[in-house]
Each structure stands twice: as C-alpha cells, then as structure tokens.
Design an enzyme around this catalytic site. Structure first.
Site, PDB file in Angstrom:
ATOM      1  N   LYS A  70      -5.579   3.073  -2.456  1.00  0.00           N
ATOM      2  CA  LYS A  70      -4.701   2.621  -1.514  1.00  0.00           C
ATOM      3  C   LYS A  70      -5.410   2.149  -0.050  1.00  0.00           C
ATOM      4  CE  LYS A  70      -0.867   1.620  -3.556  1.00  0.00           C
ATOM      5  NZ  LYS A  70      -0.538   0.084  -3.977  1.00  0.00           N
ATOM      6  N   SER A  86       0.653  -1.158   0.103  1.00  0.00           N
ATOM      7  CA  SER A  86       0.100  -0.035   0.016  1.00  0.00           C
ATOM      8  C   SER A  86       0.957   1.366  -0.068  1.00  0.00           C
ATOM      9  CB  SER A  86      -1.024  -0.059   1.215  1.00  0.00           C
ATOM     10  OG  SER A  86      -1.657   0.935   1.248  1.00  0.00           O
TER      11      SER A  86
END
Length: 292
Positions: A177, A159
């Site tokens: 994300k 992420s």
C-alpha cells in the site's frame, strides 16, 4: 450518569450530491464485485454513471453486475480479468470501450491481505500481495491511461492506513500500500498537465467486509479499535468520499491521500497482543483467521 460519546450519523451520498452529477460517465473498477469496491461502484452508478467491474471469478462478477444494474437503474457489465495479467486488463478495457465508448473514472481496488509475521511469511506470499496491490495498480493505470486522458478523468486508488506506523503481521500489505500511495502521487504529477487527477482513499476498519473479517483477532474484546467519531466505518463512508473525489467539487484536489477512518488511526494499537505476538507467534496462532 456517564457522558455518552457522540456518534457520527451515516449519510447516503444521494442526500448530499445531485443524483445525476455523473450522467454520461463510465467507471472502470477492479475488485468491484464485492466489498468496499462494490459499494463505491454502486454509489457512482446511483449518481448516473455506467460501470464495468473486473475480477477473476466471472460467476460472482456477473451476479454482482446484474444486482448493481437492477439497484441503480444504470448499466453495469462484468469483465473477467486478473490485475496481475496486463493482457486481461487490456481486454477488459477493450470491452469497456466497445460497450460505452469511454472511461472517465478508474477505481484501483483489487487487494489481498492476511495476518502473518515476517518470520512466518513466505517469499511467495509477500510477492503475491505486492503483485495484486502494487503491480496490479500499475497494470490498471497502464491499461486505462489513454482513455482517462481523453476524458480528462480521474483515478481513485484504494489503500490503507496500516503503513503509517509499524503494524505487526502486516509487512506485506504495508509495503504494497505504500507503493500504491507513491504511484498515485507520481501519476498526479505526470498526468495533471493532461487533465487527469489521481487520489488515494485509505479506509480504516470497515464493518462487514471480508478484509475486516480476515484481520479481526479472535479472543480479543470486540472493541479492537477506538473511534473518535463514535462508530466503526461503513462501506457508505468510503462511497461518500468516492463521490466527492470524482466530482467537480474536488477538481483542485490531486495527489492526495484521504484516510476515511473516523479518526481511528490516531488511536490505533496493534491487532494482535504485543509484544507476545512477535516473541512467540505460535501462541497467538489460534487468534488469527486462516488464510483463504
């Protein structure tokens, strides 16, 4: 003489973890042909695992797989695929099972990013980043979950820290994300009773990567970020976190997000001059790397 800040040493995972802790294991990694995910793959292989790397460019994947095999002494094979296309991921999984018979670890690492304000970001560009990062992560989970259940394995999703605060010119990746983080948490809850773990690694600024190159702003002092740990991140820092989270030492850790950023998120400002960049985006266009 002014005090000198302490610089955290860069440590190789083999200096901490046993060399064969992943012997007999198999890694399935999207985005493993380059950058952070290649470094993560190499580290897992150095500890005994074989690997399959997935990406769109077969020539680059093939070369990376050969280099990873030569460097680690393990077997890495390429599988051409696009995380936006579930069929290609299913085909990659089939290739993995035919070759190795199992999947123990999955790294969901395919990603896309660039700098652009919302006012200058097309609907297609926004959708494309979500399709690669968020939907691509979902598609990877769907393609692999039956095999990861069977092996009582583990997921790591790559992420970012950009969505922890409002970050100008990063609406697309922030939304994408945040979705990845949420998917991982739900996966941990739903699949925990099946023996599957799911965690997120959120890299901070990592030197020498394509992502960092795209997000670097021209004409700004070299130190765009402050590092309480004394230095910018290295791919090995992400690799070390990967080895820990996949290892039995992390068997009670699931559903978590682990920033690996040297503490820089606590000191982060904006990447482009603020508020100038949002009041007059054209005035900072020369500072931004063109989209690839």
């Amino acid at each position: 003489m002014a005090p000198v800040p302490y610089v955290v040493p860069l440590v190789d995972s083999t200096a901490v973890f046993k060399p064969e802790i992943f012997k007999g294991k198999v890694l399935f990694c999207t985005g493993g042909g380059s950058g952070i995910c290649r470094g993560m793959t190499e580290a897992v292989m150095r500890h005994g695992a074989d690997a399959v790397i997935i990406g769109r460019k077969l020539d680059r994947l093939t070369q990376a797989a050969k280099e990873l095999s030569d460097t680690t002494g393990r077997t890495c094979i390429p599988a051409q695929g696009d995380v936006r296309d579930p069929k290609t991921l299913r085909d990659a999984v089939t290739k993995t099972i035919e070759k190795f018979g199992r999947i123990d670890f999955v790294i969901c690492g395919a990603a896309g990013n660039f700098l652009a304000p919302i006012a200058g970001l097309s609907e297609n560009a926004f959708r494309t980043v979500l399709e690669i990062d968020t939907i691509g992560t979902y598609n990877t989970i769907k393609a692999t979950i039956a095999h990861v259940r069977a092996s009582k394995g583990s997921y790591i999703h790559v992420s970012a820290t950009l969505h922890y605060n409002g970050t100008p010119f990063q609406a697309h990746v922030s939304a994408a994300k945040a979705g990845v983080d949420a998917l991982s948490a739900v996966l941990a809850v739903e699949e925990g009773p099946h023996g599957v773990r799911s965690n997120v690694i959120a890299p901070g600024p990592i030197d020498g990567t394509e992502g960092m190159e795209r997000l670097s702003v021209k004409g700004v002092a070299d130190k765009q970020f402050a590092y309480p740990s004394g230095r910018a991140g290295h791919v090995k820092d992400i690799a070390n976190a990967t080895i820990f989270l996949f290892s039995d030492a992390a068997s009670y850790i699931t559903g978590q997000v682990l920033p690996v950023d040297g503490g820089s998120e606590h000191m982060r400002g904006t990447m482009v001059p603020y508020p100038q960049s949002v009041l007059d985006p054209a005035s900072v266009a020369h500072m931004i790397k063109p989209r690839l």
